[in-house]
Design an enzyme around this catalytic site. Structure first.
Site, PDB file in Angstrom:
ATOM      1  N   ASN A   9      21.174 -18.859  23.489  1.00 60.10           N
ATOM      2  CA  ASN A   9      19.747 -18.707  23.785  1.00 60.10           C
ATOM      3  C   ASN A   9      19.253 -20.016  24.382  1.00 60.10           C
ATOM      4  OD1 ASN A   9      17.037 -18.215  23.869  1.00 60.10           O
ATOM      5  ND2 ASN A   9      16.721 -18.331  21.640  1.00 60.10           N
ATOM      6  N   SER A  43      20.639 -24.003  14.152  1.00 57.52           N
ATOM      7  CA  SER A  43      21.281 -25.318  14.239  1.00 57.52           C
ATOM      8  C   SER A  43      22.808 -25.244  14.174  1.00 57.52           C
ATOM      9  CB  SER A  43      20.724 -26.258  13.149  1.00 57.52           C
ATOM     10  OG  SER A  43      19.340 -26.483  13.363  1.00 57.52           O
ATOM     11  N   LYS A 101      16.408 -20.558  25.589  1.00 60.00           N
ATOM     12  CA  LYS A 101      14.958 -20.724  25.376  1.00 60.00           C
ATOM     13  C   LYS A 101      14.269 -21.096  26.700  1.00 60.00           C
ATOM     14  CE  LYS A 101      16.004 -22.161  20.703  1.00 60.00           C
ATOM     15  NZ  LYS A 101      15.404 -22.358  19.398  1.00 60.00           N
ATOM     16  N   GLU A 114      18.659 -15.394  11.253  1.00 61.97           N
ATOM     17  CA  GLU A 114      18.244 -16.727  11.673  1.00 61.97           C
ATOM     18  C   GLU A 114      17.150 -17.237  10.739  1.00 61.97           C
ATOM     19  OE1 GLU A 114      19.302 -17.615  15.960  1.00 61.97           O
ATOM     20  OE2 GLU A 114      17.313 -16.738  15.992  1.00 61.97           O
ATOM     21  N   GLU A 173      10.618 -17.381  17.279  1.00 61.87           N
ATOM     22  CA  GLU A 173       9.631 -18.074  18.114  1.00 61.87           C
ATOM     23  C   GLU A 173       8.666 -17.071  18.745  1.00 61.87           C
ATOM     24  OE1 GLU A 173      12.463 -20.378  20.353  1.00 61.87           O
ATOM     25  OE2 GLU A 173      12.898 -21.561  18.576  1.00 61.87           O
ATOM     26  N   GLY A 188      16.412 -24.972  15.314  1.00 61.07           N
ATOM     27  CA  GLY A 188      15.972 -26.150  16.062  1.00 61.07           C
ATOM     28  C   GLY A 188      15.641 -27.340  15.190  1.00 61.07           C
ATOM     29  N   HIS A 233      12.906 -12.650  18.182  1.00 57.76           N
ATOM     30  CA  HIS A 233      13.215 -14.046  17.850  1.00 57.76           C
ATOM     31  C   HIS A 233      12.028 -14.647  17.089  1.00 57.76           C
ATOM     32  CE1 HIS A 233      14.127 -18.302  18.253  1.00 57.76           C
ATOM     33  NE2 HIS A 233      15.365 -17.942  18.538  1.00 57.76           N
TER      34      HIS A 233
HETATM   35  C1  PEP Z   1      17.897 -19.896  18.376  1.00 63.27           C
HETATM   36  O1  PEP Z   1      17.205 -20.222  19.335  1.00 63.27           O
HETATM   37  O2  PEP Z   1      18.063 -18.702  18.123  1.00 63.27           O
HETATM   38  C2  PEP Z   1      18.518 -20.950  17.580  1.00 63.27           C
HETATM   39  C3  PEP Z   1      19.265 -20.596  16.563  1.00 63.27           C
HETATM   40  O3  PEP Z   1      18.262 -22.233  17.955  1.00 63.27           O
HETATM   41  P1  PEP Z   1      19.033 -23.554  17.425  1.00 63.27           P
HETATM   42  O4  PEP Z   1      20.511 -23.259  17.539  1.00 63.27           O
HETATM   43  O5  PEP Z   1      18.590 -24.626  18.358  1.00 63.27           O
HETATM   44  O6  PEP Z   1      18.638 -23.773  16.019  1.00 63.27           O
END
Ligand code: PEP
Length: 261
Positions: free
Chosen positions: A9, A213, A11, A167, A95, A173, A93
């Site tokens: 992803n 992460s 983003k 997640e 976000e 992040g 997601h």
């Molecule tokens: C994500 O955007 O779904 C995600 C898990 O981001 P990150 O790996 O940066 O935590």
């Protein structure tokens, strides 16, 4: 047999001018037998990424899609607009839940559109920190699954290739990843929730990914868990060395699970 999926992803990063080069580098450096690799760039970079990875075994996904097919929805992108550009889509997601106010009910409608349009959905679920600290993660994720999936045909969604990404919001992040055992426990809880929705047979078929992460260093502890089928990777997916390491580890899991041919 569930596939191993590593989905990137990106983003709101990259531009049409640089996304193709990054995608091409990643395609070359992540060859991993038995691993399904997906890159989800911003909408405006989909064509560049599609062209860069064509014929190289990497699939392309969108990061969201609208729940209507067309109409007065300024700034939105619909399923028909993605034809020829993407074969996967991330839905729900955290976000988008946080910044665009997406509800489980809306995410369910997006899911219907995505599947009807032949897109393979990655449905994201996960609790915030306060919910985890209160021991409510299973309840919260169960409610998210119910809200998005209840009343839908499990066999049709499983046949459409539905993937669920667990997640935890506190891990996205932040550099603070969950433990492999937490991800495994939540993968089990997710399959139990699916079974409770009447998805008994499909529950075992749906891949469950971990996201939050993930790096080339910690991917090991997630893929060591038999109930975890891959990762949704944000920040690390923009770094070729990192995503190469993640896919290399995923190839070992694919081989161990008899998926590599
Ligand atoms: C994500 O955007 O779904 C995600 C898990 O981001 P990150 O790996 O940066 O935590």
């Amino acid at each position: 047999m569930r596939p191993i999926v590593i989905a990137a992803n990106w983003k709101m990063n990259t531009t049409p001018a640089d996304a193709g080069e990054l995608a091409g580098t990643i395609a070359s450096r992540t060859q991993a037998p038995g691993v399904t690799r997906v890159i989800c760039p911003p909408f405006v970079c989909l064509a560049a990424v599609r062209d860069a990875v064509a014929g190289r075994g990497v699939e392309v996904g969108a990061q969201d899609v609208h729940h209507e097919l067309a109409g007065a929805y300024t700034g939105e992108v619909s399923v028909p607009m993605l034809a020829g550009l993407a074969t996967w889509v991330i839905l729900g997601h955290s976000e988008r839940r946080a910044y665009a106010g997406e509800t489980d009910e809306l995410i369910g409608r997006k899911l219907d559109r995505a599947v009807a349009g032949g897109l393979r959905p990655i449905l994201c679920v996960g609790e915030v920190l306060a919910e985890r600290e209160a021991g409510r993660e299973v309840e919260v994720v169960g409610a998210q699954l119910r809200g998005a999936l209840d009343g839908r045909d499990p066999q049709a969604l499983a046949a459409a290739g539905l993937v669920i990404a667990y997640e935890p919001v506190w891990a996205i992040g932040t550099g603070r990843n969950a433990r492999g055992a937490d991800a495994a426990a939540m993968a089990t809880a997710i399959r139990t929730s699916l079974a409770a929705l009447g998805w008994e047979s499909a529950a075992a078929e749906v891949p469950v990914l971990y996201g939050g992460s993930v790096t080339s260093t910690n991917i090991e502890e997630f893929l060591a868990e038999p109930g975890v089928d891959g990762a949704l990777v944000g920040g690390a997916s923009l770094k070729p060395d990192e995503i190469a390491g993640i896919c290399a580890r995923a190839a070992l899991t694919a081989a161990a699970r008899g998926l590599a041919s």
